[in-house]
Design a protein around this motif. Structure first.
Motif, PDB file in Angstrom:
ATOM      1  N   LEU A   1     141.191  33.716 -70.452  1.00 48.52           N
ATOM      2  CA  LEU A   1     140.623  32.409 -70.131  1.00 48.52           C
ATOM      3  C   LEU A   1     140.646  32.158 -68.621  1.00 48.52           C
ATOM      4  N   SER A   2     141.788  32.384 -67.993  1.00 48.38           N
ATOM      5  CA  SER A   2     141.847  32.207 -66.539  1.00 48.38           C
ATOM      6  C   SER A   2     140.988  33.259 -65.851  1.00 48.38           C
ATOM      7  N   GLY A   3     140.903  34.463 -66.440  1.00 44.45           N
ATOM      8  CA  GLY A   3     140.048  35.496 -65.872  1.00 44.45           C
ATOM      9  C   GLY A   3     138.586  35.076 -65.886  1.00 44.45           C
ATOM     10  N   ALA A   4     138.142  34.451 -66.978  1.00 44.37           N
ATOM     11  CA  ALA A   4     136.757  33.996 -67.081  1.00 44.37           C
ATOM     12  C   ALA A   4     136.480  32.868 -66.090  1.00 44.37           C
ATOM     13  N   MET A   5     137.457  32.004 -65.890  1.00 47.27           N
ATOM     14  CA  MET A   5     137.276  30.897 -64.950  1.00 47.27           C
ATOM     15  C   MET A   5     137.215  31.412 -63.511  1.00 47.27           C
ATOM     16  N   LEU A   6     138.005  32.427 -63.206  1.00 49.80           N
ATOM     17  CA  LEU A   6     137.944  33.041 -61.881  1.00 49.80           C
ATOM     18  C   LEU A   6     136.616  33.766 -61.691  1.00 49.80           C
ATOM     19  N   ALA A   7     136.123  34.416 -62.749  1.00 40.40           N
ATOM     20  CA  ALA A   7     134.831  35.088 -62.674  1.00 40.40           C
ATOM     21  C   ALA A   7     133.725  34.089 -62.357  1.00 40.40           C
ATOM     22  N   ALA A   8     133.814  32.895 -62.942  1.00 39.37           N
ATOM     23  CA  ALA A   8     132.827  31.852 -62.668  1.00 39.37           C
ATOM     24  C   ALA A   8     132.875  31.431 -61.207  1.00 39.37           C
ATOM     25  N   LEU A   9     134.073  31.300 -60.644  1.00 35.84           N
ATOM     26  CA  LEU A   9     134.198  30.970 -59.223  1.00 35.84           C
ATOM     27  C   LEU A   9     133.557  32.048 -58.360  1.00 35.84           C
ATOM     28  N   GLY A  10     133.790  33.300 -58.744  1.00 33.32           N
ATOM     29  CA  GLY A  10     133.192  34.403 -57.997  1.00 33.32           C
ATOM     30  C   GLY A  10     131.684  34.387 -58.085  1.00 33.32           C
ATOM     31  N   ASP A  11     131.138  34.112 -59.266  1.00 37.87           N
ATOM     32  CA  ASP A  11     129.692  34.075 -59.443  1.00 37.87           C
ATOM     33  C   ASP A  11     129.047  32.915 -58.693  1.00 37.87           C
ATOM     34  N   CYS A  12     129.835  31.889 -58.406  1.00 38.40           N
ATOM     35  CA  CYS A  12     129.344  30.762 -57.607  1.00 38.40           C
ATOM     36  C   CYS A  12     129.596  30.980 -56.113  1.00 38.40           C
ATOM     37  N   SER A  13     129.978  32.205 -55.761  1.00 34.02           N
ATOM     38  CA  SER A  13     130.222  32.582 -54.354  1.00 34.02           C
ATOM     39  C   SER A  13     131.307  31.735 -53.706  1.00 34.02           C
ATOM     40  N   LEU A  14     132.354  31.428 -54.469  1.00 33.31           N
ATOM     41  CA  LEU A  14     133.430  30.581 -53.957  1.00 33.31           C
ATOM     42  C   LEU A  14     134.734  31.335 -53.705  1.00 33.31           C
ATOM     43  N   THR A  15     134.715  32.644 -53.883  1.00 30.74           N
ATOM     44  CA  THR A  15     135.955  33.417 -53.707  1.00 30.74           C
ATOM     45  C   THR A  15     136.576  33.174 -52.336  1.00 30.74           C
ATOM     46  N   ASN A  16     135.766  33.252 -51.302  1.00 30.34           N
ATOM     47  CA  ASN A  16     136.296  33.138 -49.937  1.00 30.34           C
ATOM     48  C   ASN A  16     136.561  31.701 -49.510  1.00 30.34           C
ATOM     49  N   SER A  17     136.466  30.765 -50.444  1.00 31.95           N
ATOM     50  CA  SER A  17     136.815  29.378 -50.146  1.00 31.95           C
ATOM     51  C   SER A  17     138.323  29.155 -50.147  1.00 31.95           C
ATOM     52  N   PHE A  18     139.067  30.157 -50.610  1.00 29.45           N
ATOM     53  CA  PHE A  18     140.508  29.993 -50.782  1.00 29.45           C
ATOM     54  C   PHE A  18     141.289  30.756 -49.713  1.00 29.45           C
ATOM     55  N   ASP A  19     142.371  30.137 -49.249  1.00 32.62           N
ATOM     56  CA  ASP A  19     143.263  30.788 -48.294  1.00 32.62           C
ATOM     57  C   ASP A  19     144.335  31.602 -49.007  1.00 32.62           C
ATOM     58  N   ALA A  20     144.724  31.135 -50.198  1.00 31.47           N
ATOM     59  CA  ALA A  20     145.792  31.814 -50.933  1.00 31.47           C
ATOM     60  C   ALA A  20     145.640  31.537 -52.419  1.00 31.47           C
ATOM     61  N   VAL A  21     146.151  32.451 -53.222  1.00 31.01           N
ATOM     62  CA  VAL A  21     146.165  32.294 -54.672  1.00 31.01           C
ATOM     63  C   VAL A  21     147.602  32.494 -55.148  1.00 31.01           C
ATOM     64  N   TYR A  22     148.112  31.522 -55.896  1.00 32.04           N
ATOM     65  CA  TYR A  22     149.476  31.575 -56.423  1.00 32.04           C
ATOM     66  C   TYR A  22     149.398  31.835 -57.925  1.00 32.04           C
ATOM     67  N   ALA A  23     150.083  32.861 -58.386  1.00 29.90           N
ATOM     68  CA  ALA A  23     149.936  33.198 -59.805  1.00 29.90           C
ATOM     69  C   ALA A  23     151.107  34.035 -60.296  1.00 29.90           C
ATOM     70  N   TYR A  24     151.279  33.979 -61.631  1.00 32.09           N
ATOM     71  CA  TYR A  24     152.225  34.889 -62.274  1.00 32.09           C
ATOM     72  C   TYR A  24     151.660  35.327 -63.618  1.00 32.09           C
ATOM     73  N   SER A  25     152.341  36.300 -64.229  1.00 31.69           N
ATOM     74  CA  SER A  25     151.976  36.828 -65.537  1.00 31.69           C
ATOM     75  C   SER A  25     150.542  37.358 -65.527  1.00 31.69           C
ATOM     76  N   SER A  26     149.791  37.155 -66.612  1.00 34.02           N
ATOM     77  CA  SER A  26     148.421  37.666 -66.657  1.00 34.02           C
ATOM     78  C   SER A  26     147.560  37.037 -65.577  1.00 34.02           C
ATOM     79  N   GLY A  27     147.904  35.812 -65.171  1.00 37.99           N
ATOM     80  CA  GLY A  27     147.180  35.167 -64.082  1.00 37.99           C
ATOM     81  C   GLY A  27     147.298  35.923 -62.777  1.00 37.99           C
TER      82      GLY A  27
END
Length: 306
Positions: free
Chosen positions: A5-31
């Motif tokens: 689910l989080s993978g699909a939501m991240l894929a949507a961000l990437g498809d909207c060309s928003l990947t480089n809008s972030f300075d950092a990503v905080y995550a654990y586990s499958s995230g």
């Protein structure tokens, strides 16, 4: 498996060309694994790990418990899937200006730990494994630089806490848990896990309990900030709670996984565009169309555009 689910939501961000809008990503586990693929440009292809590879007994097998072996095989994930079947581009990940803040739980220090000084493929691979090592289900702790680690969620109730502590001013929170999630309850499974960790290090049982009890308050704060616009930190929480009722932690039914992906991908697109899309998925590609449109114009492509 709910990580799809989080993978699909991240894929949507990437498809909207928003990947480089972030300075950092905080995550654990499958995230954490999803975030590594996200930063390195994995997109749609990284999602295939869930419905192609993780639905096999090589990854999850209840029969292994009878042999006193881990039910979940992280070795299969990191040494087979992420190396051979769906390789993670470690070099691109290392070169990215986006910081990947991998969170694990230190057994020896009885507190969460954020890996922020990872400079080699070996470092990232081990830190990812440490962040994803679910106690009891995935075997023993992962040893990294002489310290024992397990899944980051064990001692950190929510990644938002790490982002806030680092002084992040604007935070996008991806939520995959449902409203009736057991995250804020000290269930029997968590008590068993806490007791096992207490045998490894005194103080772990109470630390686990405190983490569980803290979750509801943090989740409420995130939701409150998202709804009110109060800040800093300013928060947008994007929820895939409907999808979480379709895909559980151990779901291996491909049809349910596809449906969960569809709902989660659509939830992020709706958050970004303000419009509720109709999302269609198929194994080779995915796209969404305006349900009121009579033509076949593709608005957003997931994977290779047609």
């Amino acid at each position: 498996m709910r990580g799809v689910l989080s993978g699909a939501m991240l894929a949507a961000l990437g498809d909207c060309s928003l990947t480089n809008s972030f300075d950092a990503v905080y995550a654990y586990s499958s995230g954490a694994i999803n975030s590594a693929y996200f930063i390195s440009g994995g997109g749609w292809h990284s999602l295939s790990v869930y419905y192609d590879d993780l639905v096999s007994n090589e990854f999850l097998s209840y029969s292994r418990l009878l042999k006193r072996e881990p039910m979940i095989s992280l070795d299969f994930v990191f040494d087979v899937v992420m190396e051979e079947r769906n390789p993670l581009d470690y070099q691109r990940l290392l070169a990215s200006p986006i910081e990947l803040k991998l969170i694990a739980s230190s057994i020896d220090q009885v507190k969460p730990h954020i890996f922020g000084d990872l400079t080699t493929k070996s470092d990232i691979k081990t830190a990812l494994k440490a962040s994803s090592s679910i106690p009891l289900l995935a075997g023993g702790p992962v040893v990294f630089r002489g310290e024992r680690f397990v899944d980051g969620a064990v001692l950190l109730s929510h990644p938002f806490l790490a982002a806030r502590a680092d002084g992040c001013t604007h935070v996008v929170v991806i939520r995959t848990r449902s409203d009736n999630s057991s995250a804020g309850r000290f269930t029997l499974g968590k008590r068993l896990m806490a007791q096992r960790l207490e045998h490894l290090q005194r103080g772990m049982k109470e630390a686990v309990r405190a983490t569980v009890e803290e979750y509801t308050g943090v989740a409420d704060e995130v939701q409150r900030r998202s709804l009110s616009g109060a800040g800093p930190p300013y928060v947008i929480e994007v929820s895939a709670t409907a999808a979480s009722r379709t895909v559980g932690r151990f779901t291996q039914d491909q049809a349910r996984i596809y449906q969960g992906m569809r709902e989660a991908y659509g939830a992020m697109l709706e958050a970004v565009t303000g419009e509720k899309p109709h999302v269609l998925l198929r194994p080779a590609n995915a796209f969404y169309r305006d349900p009121d449109s009579l033509d076949d114009k593709v608005n957003v492509a997931l994977g290779s555009p047609e």
